[in-house]
Design an enzyme around this catalytic site. Structure first.
Site, PDB file in Angstrom:
ATOM      1  N   LYS A 161     -28.103  72.080 -11.837  1.00  0.00           N
ATOM      2  CA  LYS A 161     -27.574  73.205 -10.811  1.00  0.00           C
ATOM      3  C   LYS A 161     -28.212  73.904 -10.069  1.00  0.00           C
ATOM      4  CE  LYS A 161     -23.688  72.019 -13.689  1.00  0.00           C
ATOM      5  NZ  LYS A 161     -23.028  70.898 -13.396  1.00  0.00           N
ATOM      6  N   SER A 211     -21.297  66.906 -10.241  1.00  0.00           N
ATOM      7  CA  SER A 211     -21.206  68.179 -10.174  1.00  0.00           C
ATOM      8  C   SER A 211     -22.010  68.754  -9.025  1.00  0.00           C
ATOM      9  CB  SER A 211     -21.655  68.908 -11.463  1.00  0.00           C
ATOM     10  OG  SER A 211     -22.931  68.732 -11.814  1.00  0.00           O
TER      11      SER A 211
END
Length: 174
Positions: free
Chosen positions: A84, A39
């Site tokens: 993230k 990701s």
């Protein structure tokens, strides 16, 4: 006390101190992590080993571009911690449209992306004590565009350095 017993006690003390020191470091200062997903490609790759600074946000604010580790919100459907990039700060308006992220109506320049997003989001205002986070691999990331804003109290720390693979060792700067 004979020499053998004395040696054993010294070794036991050294081992106990090692365990205590390791516990203190991992609990309060640094936490090693292995990245299980793509990701954050291309910035962070699968199986990269990272050190997370757990103390930094006690002394400096979270900034746009910081790569953070946090406890996955229940809405994400994930059980493990996630990694993230911070995109939206408290009070900012976030929108994703036409392949761009807009912060307060201005296009965010992002030279770290694998691909531009192929979805629409917002506009929405980031609440106080929350952040908007996205993966660098925008099209394949379970992030704020899917489950909403990240509560500040779930943030565990900032990714400090990559220590594996050796050819990529070094700090991860925004």
């Amino acid at each position: 006390m004979n020499a053998t017993v004395k040696k054993l006690l010294e070794w036991a003390l050294i081992i106990a101190l090692g365990f205590i020191l390791s516990f203190v470091i991992r609990t309060f200062l640094l936490d090693p992590r292995i990245v299980p997903t793509g990701s954050m490609l291309p910035t962070i790759r699968l199986q990269d080993r990272l050190l997370v600074d757990k103390l930094i946000f006690k002394f400096s604010p979270i900034e746009r571009g910081d790569i953070i580790v946090f406890h996955a919100p229940p809405e994400s459907g994930e059980k493990d911690d996630l990694v993230k990039r911070v995109i939206g700060l408290p009070g900012e308006q976030i929108e994703v449209k036409d392949g761009n992220v807009l912060v307060n109506g201005n296009i965010l320049q992002e030279n770290y992306l694998l691909e531009k997003p192929d979805y629409q989001y917002g506009p929405a205002t980031v609440p106080e004590d929350a952040y908007f986070v996205l993966g660098d691999n925008r099209r394949h990331s379970n992030d704020s565009h899917m489950w909403g804003f990240l509560p500040e109290q779930t943030i565990k720390g900032k990714v400090w350095i990559r220590y594996w693979p050796p050819s990529m060792t070094g700090p991860l700067n925004p």
